[in-house]
Design an enzyme around this catalytic site. Sequence first.
Site, mmCIF file in Angstrom:
data_model
loop_
_atom_site.group_PDB
_atom_site.id
_atom_site.type_symbol
_atom_site.label_atom_id
_atom_site.label_comp_id
_atom_site.label_asym_id
_atom_site.label_seq_id
_atom_site.Cartn_x
_atom_site.Cartn_y
_atom_site.Cartn_z
ATOM 1 N N GLY A 155 -78.390 -93.973 122.768
ATOM 2 C CA GLY A 155 -77.094 -93.444 121.764
ATOM 3 C C GLY A 155 -75.393 -94.257 122.498
ATOM 4 O O GLY A 155 -76.166 -95.038 122.802
ATOM 5 N N CYS A 156 -74.767 -94.119 121.623
ATOM 6 C CA CYS A 156 -73.174 -94.439 121.843
ATOM 7 C C CYS A 156 -72.353 -95.204 122.999
ATOM 8 O O CYS A 156 -71.988 -95.943 123.433
ATOM 9 C CB CYS A 156 -72.266 -94.184 120.400
ATOM 10 N N PHE A 157 -72.177 -93.973 123.618
ATOM 11 C CA PHE A 157 -71.595 -93.788 125.371
ATOM 12 C C PHE A 157 -72.576 -94.077 125.704
ATOM 13 O O PHE A 157 -72.293 -95.148 127.093
ATOM 14 C CB PHE A 157 -71.218 -92.430 125.571
#
Length: 337
Positions: free
Chosen positions: A134-136
């Site tokens: 995921g990005c975070f």
Amino acid sequence: MIKVGIVGSAGYTGGELLRILIYHPEVEIVFANSASNAGNKIYEVHNDLFGDTELTFSSDFHSNIDVLFLCVGHGDAKKFLDANPVDASVKIIDLSQDFRLKANTSYQGQQFVYGLPELNREVIKSAQYVANPGCFATNIQLALLPLAYKGLLPEQIHINATTGSTGAGQKPGPTTHFSWRNNNLSAYKSFEHQHLQEISESLAQLQDGFLPQSDQTLLERAAAKINFVPQRGDFTRGIFSVIYVDSDLSEEQAYELYETYYEGHSFTHVSRENIDLKQVVNTNKSIIHLEKHGNKLLILNATDNLLKGASGQAVQNMNLMFGLNERMGLNLKSVGF
């Protein structure tokens, strides 16, 4: 040439993937699947690609490819694979969260490898299936991996991270509407963001005992140690995280640790000068800056949520899986102004 199929190619991550792969010297895009846009030119949806490609979206799906990218919503990747069997020879890179956690990595006798190259590069090289982070999770893990590697993560980690509106996906919603988002700032999913789970599993992979077993759910155990407050920023793309931990390291020792850990990693860089988000937007870079304030180690990290946080990292993983130069197709430049 690597024959590529993309499912979910009309969304933000699908569009970024197309922008990269159209110019990748070792790739042939066989199909860009989008049932709702079948028959339309790609540039009719991704307008910036006008003049770059005459490819059309297709509703077709087949296994006459080398690698399949799944750019579908969370929960939809497994449903798609269940409904559309893929030949065993086809490699899969899934950009959803369906196969990221260790409890969910197994699928029809194959294991999805967690696709963070700075953590699992050698395993990715021999993987058949990869779960793209995921990005975070990408941003925060990169900020903390060197400490975990040396067993230096303390009991409490404090994180404030701000993301752009593209992190919420292409479908309009109340918190992505321009009139609400512009000149605005808000927090959401404080202490309970779903990326906490994959962050904690990766840190525990490097630091024994970071995530002790208990009767609590993985999310509850992660939240007990990682105090994560995500924020919505009034910009379109990028993630800027501000992290601090108690640490006995001097500032110089911290820099030496981070520079050593990321030596040889193509896209993660450690800056001794303060950083800003525009340095990484439109690139596959992660840039980290460190400061020591009393007994607190401050860690800043900037990434592009759609590239290093999604499609750029997916191509980085593809390059590793096929034995290519890791940077191939990803020599992208930020837009400073």
